[in-house]
Design a protein around this motif. Sequence first.
Motif, PDB file in Angstrom:
ATOM      1  N   ALA A   1     -33.156 -17.492 140.499  1.00  0.00           N
ATOM      2  CA  ALA A   1     -33.400 -16.071 140.215  1.00  0.00           C
ATOM      3  C   ALA A   1     -34.744 -15.898 139.516  1.00  0.00           C
ATOM      4  CB  ALA A   1     -32.270 -15.497 139.364  1.00  0.00           C
TER       5      ALA A   1
ATOM      6  N   ARG B   1     -37.938 -13.801 141.194  1.00  0.00           N
ATOM      7  CA  ARG B   1     -38.599 -12.684 140.503  1.00  0.00           C
ATOM      8  C   ARG B   1     -40.091 -12.950 140.326  1.00  0.00           C
ATOM      9  NH1 ARG B   1     -35.500  -8.749 138.563  1.00  0.00           N
ATOM     10  NH2 ARG B   1     -33.267  -9.069 138.475  1.00  0.00           N
TER      11      ARG B   1
ATOM     12  N   GLU C   1     -27.091 -12.973 139.597  1.00  0.00           N
ATOM     13  CA  GLU C   1     -28.496 -12.955 139.179  1.00  0.00           C
ATOM     14  C   GLU C   1     -29.422 -13.206 140.370  1.00  0.00           C
ATOM     15  OE1 GLU C   1     -29.655 -15.066 135.616  1.00  0.00           O
ATOM     16  OE2 GLU C   1     -27.620 -14.872 134.833  1.00  0.00           O
ATOM     17  N   GLU C   2     -29.030 -14.131 141.247  1.00  0.00           N
ATOM     18  CA  GLU C   2     -29.834 -14.376 142.445  1.00  0.00           C
ATOM     19  C   GLU C   2     -29.835 -13.150 143.345  1.00  0.00           C
ATOM     20  OE1 GLU C   2     -28.951 -18.038 144.549  1.00  0.00           O
ATOM     21  OE2 GLU C   2     -29.056 -19.184 142.688  1.00  0.00           O
TER      22      GLU C   2
ATOM     23  N   ALA D   1     -32.189 -10.684 141.965  1.00  0.00           N
ATOM     24  CA  ALA D   1     -33.564 -11.123 142.193  1.00  0.00           C
ATOM     25  C   ALA D   1     -33.987 -10.883 143.638  1.00  0.00           C
ATOM     26  CB  ALA D   1     -33.708 -12.595 141.824  1.00  0.00           C
TER      27      ALA D   1
END
Length: 180
Positions: free
Chosen positions: A134, A138, A160-161, A164
């Motif tokens: 992630a 970003r 979270e991935e 992102a």
Amino acid sequence: RAAGALVGAMAAVSIGFAPSAAADDIESKQWYLEPMQAEQMWKVSTGEGVKVAVLDSGVNADTPALKGQVLADDVPDSVSYHATRDEVGHGTSMAELIAGTGAGGGLQGLAPGAKVVPYYISNDPADKKAPDAAEVLRAVADTDAKIINMSFGRPVFDAEEQAAVEYAVSKGKLLVASAG
């Protein structure tokens, strides 16, 4: 045009090597050139001017087919860990499939005019020094790379991935993910 032509290249990259890749001659390893109609594609674009971020096991920029093709200096310091060190070879092979020149008996990529920006993604949870996927996604989203090749996989969903990925899409990036 260049980015559009790379979409076909990325499709071949996500497929990987065919069973004939075990053969020793380079032509059988480059089976993808004919079905992807590389000669016709190159008449439209070779990918010149396009940067492709390769998120994988790192990329060895010293292979003959990648000489001059890898922009290691474009990797932000915060996520530069092992970017040009590839101990397993997967990231290097993916980079060659994308932008390899075929020099030195190496692979000819579908977009030999493109440049590769290498990133290291660790699949080892014990590797505490490596940035997580992630974080890398970003960071790449905030660069001038137009395409993000994510040739890594995870057996579980990671929120979270996903966030992102959505961030990278919001920045106008074309993302290509592994299918395996």
